[in-house]
Design a protein around this motif. Structure first.
Motif, short mmCIF file in Angstrom:
data_model
loop_
_atom_site.label_atom_id
_atom_site.label_comp_id
_atom_site.label_asym_id
_atom_site.label_seq_id
_atom_site.Cartn_x
_atom_site.Cartn_y
_atom_site.Cartn_z
N ARG A 1 0.84 -1.19 0.00
CA ARG A 1 0.00 0.00 0.00
C ARG A 1 0.88 1.25 0.00
NH1 ARG A 1 -5.13 -1.57 3.93
NH2 ARG A 1 -5.68 -3.48 2.79
N PHE A 2 0.43 2.27 -0.70
CA PHE A 2 1.21 3.50 -0.83
C PHE A 2 0.32 4.69 -0.50
CE2 PHE A 2 -0.59 2.21 -4.88
CZ PHE A 2 -1.26 3.35 -5.30
N ASN A 3 0.92 5.80 -0.11
CA ASN A 3 0.15 7.00 0.19
C ASN A 3 0.50 8.17 -0.72
OD1 ASN A 3 2.65 7.74 1.16
ND2 ASN A 3 2.09 7.59 3.31
N SER A 4 1.29 7.91 -1.76
CA SER A 4 1.59 8.94 -2.77
C SER A 4 2.19 8.27 -3.99
CB SER A 4 2.56 9.98 -2.21
OG SER A 4 3.83 9.41 -1.95
N PHE A 5 2.21 9.01 -5.09
CA PHE A 5 2.88 8.53 -6.30
C PHE A 5 3.30 9.74 -7.12
CE2 PHE A 5 -1.67 8.72 -7.31
CZ PHE A 5 -1.69 9.41 -8.51
N ASP A 6 4.23 9.52 -8.04
CA ASP A 6 4.71 10.58 -8.93
C ASP A 6 4.14 10.37 -10.32
OD1 ASP A 6 6.23 11.85 -6.98
OD2 ASP A 6 7.98 10.59 -7.37
N LEU A 7 3.62 11.44 -10.90
CA LEU A 7 3.08 11.41 -12.25
C LEU A 7 4.07 12.09 -13.19
CD1 LEU A 7 0.72 10.84 -14.24
CD2 LEU A 7 -0.19 13.10 -13.61
N TRP A 8 4.68 11.31 -14.08
CA TRP A 8 5.60 11.84 -15.08
C TRP A 8 4.87 11.92 -16.42
CZ3 TRP A 8 10.99 12.86 -14.40
CH2 TRP A 8 11.48 12.57 -13.13
N ILE A 9 4.97 13.06 -17.10
CA ILE A 9 4.28 13.27 -18.37
C ILE A 9 5.29 13.65 -19.44
CG2 ILE A 9 2.50 14.57 -19.58
CD1 ILE A 9 1.20 15.13 -16.87
N LEU A 10 5.23 12.98 -20.59
CA LEU A 10 6.09 13.31 -21.72
C LEU A 10 5.51 14.53 -22.42
CD1 LEU A 10 8.51 12.61 -23.52
CD2 LEU A 10 6.99 11.11 -24.84
N GLU A 11 6.07 15.69 -22.15
CA GLU A 11 5.54 16.94 -22.69
C GLU A 11 5.95 17.19 -24.13
OE1 GLU A 11 3.38 18.49 -21.14
OE2 GLU A 11 3.59 18.03 -19.01
N ASP A 12 7.19 16.83 -24.48
CA ASP A 12 7.71 17.07 -25.84
C ASP A 12 8.52 15.86 -26.29
OD1 ASP A 12 8.98 17.90 -28.18
OD2 ASP A 12 9.07 19.98 -27.51
N PRO A 13 7.92 14.98 -27.12
CA PRO A 13 8.65 13.78 -27.56
C PRO A 13 9.90 14.10 -28.36
CG PRO A 13 6.29 13.56 -27.96
CD PRO A 13 6.52 14.98 -27.58
N GLU A 14 9.88 15.16 -29.15
CA GLU A 14 11.04 15.49 -29.97
C GLU A 14 12.22 15.96 -29.14
OE1 GLU A 14 9.94 18.22 -33.01
OE2 GLU A 14 8.54 16.82 -33.99
N LYS A 15 11.94 16.70 -28.07
CA LYS A 15 13.01 17.20 -27.21
C LYS A 15 13.26 16.29 -26.00
CE LYS A 15 12.20 22.06 -28.39
NZ LYS A 15 11.88 23.41 -27.85
N HIS A 16 12.50 15.22 -25.89
CA HIS A 16 12.63 14.26 -24.80
C HIS A 16 12.41 14.94 -23.44
CE1 HIS A 16 15.37 11.49 -27.44
NE2 HIS A 16 14.51 12.17 -28.16
N GLU A 17 11.43 15.83 -23.38
CA GLU A 17 11.18 16.60 -22.16
C GLU A 17 10.01 15.99 -21.38
OE1 GLU A 17 10.56 20.63 -23.26
OE2 GLU A 17 12.69 21.03 -23.65
N TRP A 18 10.25 15.80 -20.08
CA TRP A 18 9.25 15.24 -19.17
C TRP A 18 8.95 16.24 -18.06
CZ3 TRP A 18 7.54 10.01 -19.65
CH2 TRP A 18 8.23 9.25 -20.60
N SER A 19 7.71 16.20 -17.57
CA SER A 19 7.35 16.97 -16.38
C SER A 19 7.01 15.98 -15.27
CB SER A 19 6.15 17.89 -16.65
OG SER A 19 4.98 17.13 -16.93
#
Length: 438
Positions: free
Chosen positions: A323-341
């Motif tokens: 069981r966990f009480n938090s998680f991190d959401l990573w989003i690929l914002e720009d596939p060409e620049k390989h940028e994640w938020s």
């Protein structure tokens, strides 16, 4: 061609109920599976009546054929998917119309305007008898306001789920499901299923050409090198084709997800297969490429989670074995620049009071962008079964009870889940009915 005609005759004769299931799982043969539905529509009674004995009156089917084409299309388009499968048997003309690309696309477009459904797969995970293994598919109408939903049985296949974390997704009306022995593709509306080659890892959908394609990845390791074989198969026709010009050797290590016509899956490439990357397979062009990924996204290997989040590739990072009480959401914002938020999400610990077991799956999001979470197994005790919707902006959680699955003893007895301890549960959101053939 003869096989398709025989298959259509079986479809016309079959009854809608759970019974002996015959399916050839050793080949990629399309097989009609028995299913039971509580809301199947019957053909109009007039279509079943024969001509009058004296032969002087025109049959109802002839009257229907005499209607203007536009009116006939309007009538047929309002039928349910399973009724249309029966309606194909009326004549070769109507069979060709219903099978046509234009009609299939129109039906899907009309279905998409209605409220989408999500599919729940329920399978016995500990049965020792292979012939007793079954996976049932139930559909529920998605609703932003309802606190409880009623299931509808769509179909069943005579195999069990391979694990609690294998792929299960809805792609433009088709379901892809990881089962013991490989990957299967099902269409609950037509009650068809195909078993793909054991090395088939992923299935994607190209929204431009309107095609489903399966991706085959096989690696052969020697002392000096690693050779990889990539093949692609267009579902509904054609044969396996080799893909040339791959970006280099790599090792796939995660379940994939299809987002806007691109299949993404985690892998490690050279040197020494330690570099974390996302492999991108463009379903339309059939080209592969790499996107650099953060090490944390692939930390849990096969237990890593990737979803379609508002039209973008996203990863949910959490401790997968408790069981966990938090998680991190990573989003690929720009596939060409390989940028994640990255966004840190707090998960209320009180939610676990409604969950049996230690693990949850993240099958995706609903139309409002809420992240869906569901227990991976069914409680051995009779009690409510809930799924949860997490709002990233407000960090609030709402729960929805799926009636019948966990809290109904007769339901469990009927489908063989009463005495089994480990019953796997998988969820595929935003499913839309399709009458396309596999």
């Amino acid at each position: 061609m003869k096989r398709k005609e025989r298959e259509e005759e079986r479809l016309c004769r079959s009854r809608s109920k759970i019974g002996p299931i015959a399916v050839d799982l050793k080949t990629a043969r399309v097989t009609r599976l028995p299913a039971r539905s509580t809301h199947q529509e019957a053909l109009p009674q007039s279509m079943k009546r024969k001509k009058e004995a004296d032969g002087n009156e025109t049959s109802p089917s002839s009257k229907f054929d005499s209607l203007p084409f536009d009116l006939k299309m309007a009538i047929v388009s309002r039928m349910g998917a399973k009724s249309l499968m029966k309606f194909r048997c009326v004549s070769k003309i109507w069979s060709s119309i219903i099978r046509s690309r234009g009609f299939i696309d129109s039906f899907f477009s009309m279905s998409s305007k209605q409220s989408p459904r999500f599919i729940v797969a329920l399978a016995n995970g500990v049965c020792n008898e292979p012939e007793a293994k079954l996976t049932f598919f139930f559909s529920f109408g998605e609703s932003c306001s309802s606190s409880s939903l009623v299931p509808n049985l769509e179909m069943a296949i005579p195999v069990g789920l391979s694990s609690i974390r294998e792929s299960f997704a809805s792609l433009h009306g088709f379901l892809t499901v990881g089962v013991h022995g490989g990957l299967m593709v099902c269409n609950p509306s037509t009650e068809q299923v195909i078993k793909l080659h054991s090395s088939t890892r992923f299935v994607g959908y190209d929204p431009i050409e309107g095609q489903h394609k399966a991706l085959f990845v096989e690696s052969r390791v020697s002392r000096s090198s690693v050779h990889q074989d990539h093949k692609v198969l267009t579902l509904g026709g054609g044969s396996w084709r080799h893909i040339e010009g791959t970006p280099g050797p790599y090792r796939p290590i995660s379940v994939g997800v299809c987002v806007n016509g691109v299949i993404y899956y985690g892998a490690r490439n050279s040197p020494h297969f330690r570099n974390p990357v996302m492999v991108c397979f463009d379903v339309r062009t059939e080209k592969l490429s790499f996107i650099q990924a953060h090490e944390t996204l692939l930390r849990w290997g096969k237990d890593s989670i990737f979803i379609d989040y508002n039209g973008k590739l996203a990863s949910i990072v959490r401790y997968p074995y408790d069981r966990f009480n938090s998680f991190d959401l990573w989003i690929l914002e720009d596939p060409e620049k390989h940028e994640w938020s990255k966004q840190h999400c707090v998960f209320p610990s009180s939610v676990w009071d409604s969950v049996w077991g230690l693990e949850m799956s993240f099958p995706g999001t609903n139309k409002d962008g809420e992240i869906i979470m569901a227990p991976t197994t069914l409680s051995p005790e009779i009690g409510p079964f809930y799924i949860f919707y997490y709002n990233v902006k407000t960090q609030n959680v709402r729960r929805v009870r799926l009636l019948g699955i966990g809290d109904n003893k007769e339901f469990r007895r009927s489908y063989g889940f009463l005495k089994q301890r480990d019953c796997f549960v998988r969820v595929a959101p935003q499913h839309v009915h399709s009458i396309a053939s596999l």
